[in-house]
Design a protein around this motif. Structure first.
Motif, PDB file in Angstrom:
ATOM      1  N   ALA A   1      45.454  28.530  30.953  1.00 13.31           N
ATOM      2  CA  ALA A   1      46.643  28.415  31.798  1.00 13.31           C
ATOM      3  C   ALA A   1      46.316  27.707  33.105  1.00 13.31           C
ATOM      4  N   VAL A   2      45.194  28.070  33.711  1.00 16.85           N
ATOM      5  CA  VAL A   2      44.776  27.431  34.962  1.00 16.85           C
ATOM      6  C   VAL A   2      44.451  25.962  34.729  1.00 16.85           C
ATOM      7  N   ASP A   3      43.691  25.685  33.676  1.00 17.43           N
ATOM      8  CA  ASP A   3      43.316  24.309  33.351  1.00 17.43           C
ATOM      9  C   ASP A   3      44.536  23.413  33.183  1.00 17.43           C
ATOM     10  N   GLU A   4      45.464  23.868  32.369  1.00 16.66           N
ATOM     11  CA  GLU A   4      46.631  23.050  32.056  1.00 16.66           C
ATOM     12  C   GLU A   4      47.482  22.775  33.299  1.00 16.66           C
ATOM     13  N   HIS A   5      47.672  23.796  34.109  1.00 12.36           N
ATOM     14  CA  HIS A   5      48.519  23.628  35.284  1.00 12.36           C
ATOM     15  C   HIS A   5      47.851  22.744  36.335  1.00 12.36           C
ATOM     16  N   LEU A   6      46.569  22.986  36.607  1.00 14.70           N
ATOM     17  CA  LEU A   6      45.893  22.217  37.657  1.00 14.70           C
ATOM     18  C   LEU A   6      45.692  20.762  37.250  1.00 14.70           C
ATOM     19  N   ALA A   7      45.529  20.502  35.960  1.00 13.06           N
ATOM     20  CA  ALA A   7      45.373  19.115  35.513  1.00 13.06           C
ATOM     21  C   ALA A   7      46.584  18.289  35.917  1.00 13.06           C
ATOM     22  N   GLU A   8      47.747  18.876  35.820  1.00 13.13           N
ATOM     23  CA  GLU A   8      48.987  18.196  36.201  1.00 13.13           C
ATOM     24  C   GLU A   8      49.172  18.214  37.720  1.00 13.13           C
ATOM     25  N   TYR A   9      48.935  19.367  38.333  1.00 14.88           N
ATOM     26  CA  TYR A   9      49.257  19.532  39.753  1.00 14.88           C
ATOM     27  C   TYR A   9      48.289  18.812  40.678  1.00 14.88           C
ATOM     28  N   GLN A  10      47.010  18.722  40.264  1.00 12.56           N
ATOM     29  CA  GLN A  10      46.026  18.044  41.101  1.00 12.56           C
ATOM     30  C   GLN A  10      46.377  16.558  41.244  1.00 12.56           C
ATOM     31  N   GLN A  11      46.750  15.935  40.137  1.00 10.53           N
ATOM     32  CA  GLN A  11      47.113  14.523  40.188  1.00 10.53           C
ATOM     33  C   GLN A  11      48.369  14.305  41.031  1.00 10.53           C
ATOM     34  N   LYS A  12      49.317  15.205  40.915  1.00  9.34           N
ATOM     35  CA  LYS A  12      50.550  15.109  41.688  1.00  9.34           C
ATOM     36  C   LYS A  12      50.254  15.214  43.190  1.00  9.34           C
ATOM     37  N   PHE A  13      49.351  16.126  43.554  1.00 12.62           N
ATOM     38  CA  PHE A  13      49.034  16.296  44.973  1.00 12.62           C
ATOM     39  C   PHE A  13      48.297  15.081  45.536  1.00 12.62           C
ATOM     40  N   LYS A  14      47.369  14.515  44.762  1.00 12.86           N
ATOM     41  CA  LYS A  14      46.586  13.380  45.257  1.00 12.86           C
ATOM     42  C   LYS A  14      47.479  12.186  45.581  1.00 12.86           C
TER      43      LYS A  14
ATOM     44  N   PRO B   1      54.105  28.909  37.200  1.00 13.60           N
ATOM     45  CA  PRO B   1      53.827  28.385  35.860  1.00 13.60           C
ATOM     46  C   PRO B   1      52.509  28.880  35.268  1.00 13.60           C
ATOM     47  N   ILE B   2      51.493  29.104  36.103  1.00 13.12           N
ATOM     48  CA  ILE B   2      50.228  29.653  35.589  1.00 13.12           C
ATOM     49  C   ILE B   2      50.473  31.035  35.014  1.00 13.12           C
ATOM     50  N   TRP B   3      51.238  31.835  35.746  1.00 13.93           N
ATOM     51  CA  TRP B   3      51.569  33.185  35.299  1.00 13.93           C
ATOM     52  C   TRP B   3      52.338  33.136  33.980  1.00 13.93           C
TER      53      TRP B   3
END
Length: 749
Positions: free
Chosen positions: A322-335, A667-669
């Protein structure tokens, strides 16, 4: 001349001996003293009688999940004990055939073979051995071998091995010797003992090894690095085939078995092994063990303890996913949103901190050297980019607890959970403002004090005079306000002004909010300021999650627990933990709050949970000022889980509404709960929040918020307790209520 010279030699020798005859006693005495000294040195290197009778090889301590998986081990030597009955016959036969054919006949030393090899060592100045299995055990068990050996020390060590081997044979049976041998032998890759080796090379227990696998492991013993099957498969297979030939020669196997085993291509385990899925949790366990007074005198790295934990490896994998999937999307969005050119002040501070804490800077001795290092690192683009990457990396803390047990079932302490060593655990070691995630404590006080969810407050600006004389004018997140809102609406849509009015109008007094929060499990200090209503205090994700568990568990607080019990190498229980429970709220209050927080995920600020998970759930989002921290803490009837998402550097934060708790954390939850409840191996049953007898369900008039009459035009269902039940609607009392209302309006006008 030649003859006279030959006759003079004996005379010369006799004269020489006669002349030195008086020294012979001294020579003999000297040799005797040397022999005594050598004997003392020889015996001083032998294990004591107590060591022989109670051998204590270093054993790895294992961390076991609640579903039986080895999460990790603490060790100096990675060794796990296995009993004789769990050693396959093929393994023992392979060892005897290869290392010591006369094992069952000798009494520790093969005397003839031992004497021959010792003579050859002296004559040919070589360092070879002729050790029996028992002698090898003596060497491994009591560490008789030193790192660098000369011929003299080699011979001395061999004699010691022989003496010790005889003593071992007198003390133990052949089966006991074999059991101990396989528990202490080194198989390479930090594997001491066949139990660890079987896991590392084949991901199996020893009893499940087949003939070919047994032969390979025994072959590795000759040279663990040289015959490593991962790095040198050809050598390993050649050595395995040699062991199989020896077994055939000694008639331990048939020709058919030999050919079948030789033809087998072994399936080696993944080099990653079974560990590594819960590194933050394992480190959390290590720290707890280091502070456990019941383990005083125990060595976590040598004593072979077994630590049975609460973590469920299946849920842990779902949390990681759950963490992997969410951060993969969110990290790129933040950058894409974060522009370093607009934030040079933050970058300068980060670079300064990174340079001064670098190893190169720390090693510099003089002030001039430090300045030079500073300038060099400050000018390196690669170094600057690495600092930027760290600064802009989104961090996460996730923890899931058993709602009724308090067991920590899953923990992700950071985005780097795969490579984590001893860094920050964002579940247990950070304290951040929870923002609106703190509001349930404010609302709990109101509900427990007898206010119904339908109670209304003005959603209007309010100005508060602070203790320092400053004025504080809180506002809603969107900057809007309106008329009246109920408590149910206030928590559903996270209306700041409703929460603030609760504490300022003494419906939920600040000091009482603090008392309730502490009672429910918040251990961090809380200051009695009105801003507490909007989550201005700092708390940890673990304590927030445990406190929400009170609502899931019908008002009962359960202390979070990570260790079930600890056993020594013999299975004796050293420590055991049971759930520590305390009733802190009434069932009625807990249920009504749960009902109100169900609205958060069923159309409120936590609606994104429903993108993934559609079973009964309740929770609360949290977003702090300038989107610095995003939270979602929620629960089902069985599980309570909390998520924090943010940055290690508090100056770095999300730049827009993507930093809301409902978007960055919820979304992680939702993903985690979806994966857990869909996993048939876990078998999580469908449950609903159960309404206690003390809670009444009734219909209210949506206009007056009082109990509806049959004439009320707009009604809804609401929950009450006996002390929060409102009176009957006094507006819609008859069919003529509309006409009467019009008359009242005319008169008023």
């Amino acid at each position: 001349m030649a003859g006279s010279r030959q006759k003079s030699i004996p005379v010369t020798i006799r004269e020489w001996l006669k002349a030195r005859k008086k020294f012979l006693p001294f020579v003999v005495a000297g040799l005797g003293i040397l022999l005594i000294i050598y004997t003392i040195v020889l015996l001083s290197g032998l294990p004591s009688l107590e060591q022989l009778e109670n051998p204590k090889p270093d054993l790895a301590s294992r961390v076991i999940s609640i579903d039986g998986e080895v999460l990790d081990q603490f060790f100096v030597k990675n060794r796990t004990r296995v009993t004789r009955e769990h050693l396959p016959k093929s393994l023992i036969d392979a060892l005897v055939a290869t290392e010591d054919k006369s094992f069952y006949k000798h009494w520790g030393v093969n005397l003839g073979r031992f004497a021959r090899e010792m003579v050859k060592n002296v004559l040919f100045l070589r360092l070879r051995g002729a050790s029996t299995i028992t002698q090898q055990l003596a060497r491994n068990l009591y560490e008789l071998k030193s790192a660098r050996e000369s011929i003299f020390t080699k011979i001395t060590r061999k004699i010691r091995e022989g003496i010790t081997a005889v003593q071992i044979e007198r003390t133990y049976t052949k089966d006991e010797i074999l059991e101990t041998y396989f528990n202490v032998a080194y198989f390479g890759r930090s594997a001491y003992g066949v139990a660890t080796a079987a896991q590392i090379y084949f991901d199996k227990n020893p009893k499940d090894l087949d003939l070919s696998e047994c032969a390979l492991l025994v072959g590795i013993l000759r040279g663990p690095a040289y015959y490593d099957p991962f790095n040198h498969p050809d050598r390993a297979y050649a050595r395995r085939d040699l062991v199989l030939r020896q077994m055939l020669k000694e008639e331990f196997i048939t020709e058919q078995q030999h050919e079948a085993a030789k033809a087998e291509r072994l399936r080696l385990a993944s080099l990653q092994g079974p560990t590594g899925i819960a590194a933050h949790f394992v480190e959390h366990i290590r720290q707890k063990l280091s502070r456990n007074p019941k383990l005083l005198g125990r060595d976590l790295y040598r004593d072979g303890l077994t630590i049975y934990t609460t973590l469920d490896s299946r849920m842990q994998r779902h949390a990681n996913r759950a963490v992997d999937e969410h951060l993969a999307e969110y990290q790129q969005k933040f950058k894409k949103q974060w522009d370093w050119s607009q934030r040079q002040g933050i970058l300068e501070k980060a670079l300064d901190k990174a340079i001064r804490s670098s190893e190169t800077y720390q090693r510099a001795e003089t002030a001039q050297d430090k300045k030079q290092v500073y300038r060099e690192l400050r000018s390196r683009k690669a170094f600057i980019d690495s600092v930027k990457k760290v600064e802009e990396s989104i961090e996460v803390g996730f923890v899931a607890l058993g709602a009724r047990t308090g067991d920590i079932l899953a923990m992700v302490g950071g985005a780097n959970f795969r490579t984590f060593k001893y860094g920050l655990n964002h579940v247990t070691q950070i304290w951040r403002q929870p923002g609106s995630a703190f509001k349930p404590f404010v609302y709990t006080v109101a509900i427990d004090n007898g206010y119904p969810p339908s109670f209304e407050l003005l959603n209007q600006p309010v100005t508060i005079m602070m203790a320092d004389g400053k004025r504080w004018t809180p506002r809603n997140a969107e900057g809007t306000f309106g008329g009246k809102s109920t408590l149910r609406e206030g928590i559903k849509y996270s209306i700041n002004l409703i929460s603030v009015r609760l504490v300022t109008q003494e419906i939920s007094p600040v000091r009482q909010v603090i008392q309730y929060a502490h009672r429910m499990g918040i251990k961090s200090p809380l200051q009695p300021y009105e801003s507490l209503a909007m989550g201005a205090a700092e708390v940890s994700p673990l304590e927030m999650t445990a406190a929400f568990g009170v609502l899931a568990n019908e008002g009962v607080y359960v202390e979070p627990n990570s260790i079930l019990r600890i056993e020594d190498k013999d299975g004796n229980v050293l420590d055991e933990n049971f759930p520590s429970k305390k009733e802190v709220l009434s069932k009625e209050t807990a249920y009504i709050m749960t009902s109100m927080m169900e609205g958060v995920v069923n159309g409120g600020t936590g609606i994104h949970v429903r993108d993934y998970f559609h079973l009964p759930a309740a929770g609360k989002t949290g977003t702090t000022q300038e989107f610095a921290d995003a939270w979602f803490v929620g629960f089902t009837p069985q599980l309570t889980a909390g998520v924090w998402v943010g940055f290690d550097d508090k100056q770095v934060h999300f730049t827009n509404w993507d930093g809301q708790g409902g978007r960055a954390a919820a979304p992680i939850w939702g993903r985690f709960m979806k994966y857990v409840y869909e996993d048939t191996r876990i078998g999580m049953p469908l449950e609903y929040f159960e309404k206690p007898e003390g809670v009444m369900v009734d219909t209210i008039c949506n206009e007056t918020k009082k109990l509806a009459t049959e004439y009320c035009p707009d009604k809804s269902i609401e929950l009450f307790t006996s002390k929060s039940l409102p009176p009957k609607c006094d507006l819609h009392t008859s069919p003529s209520w509309k006409k009467r209302k019009e008359n009242q309006s005319t008169i008023s006008f």
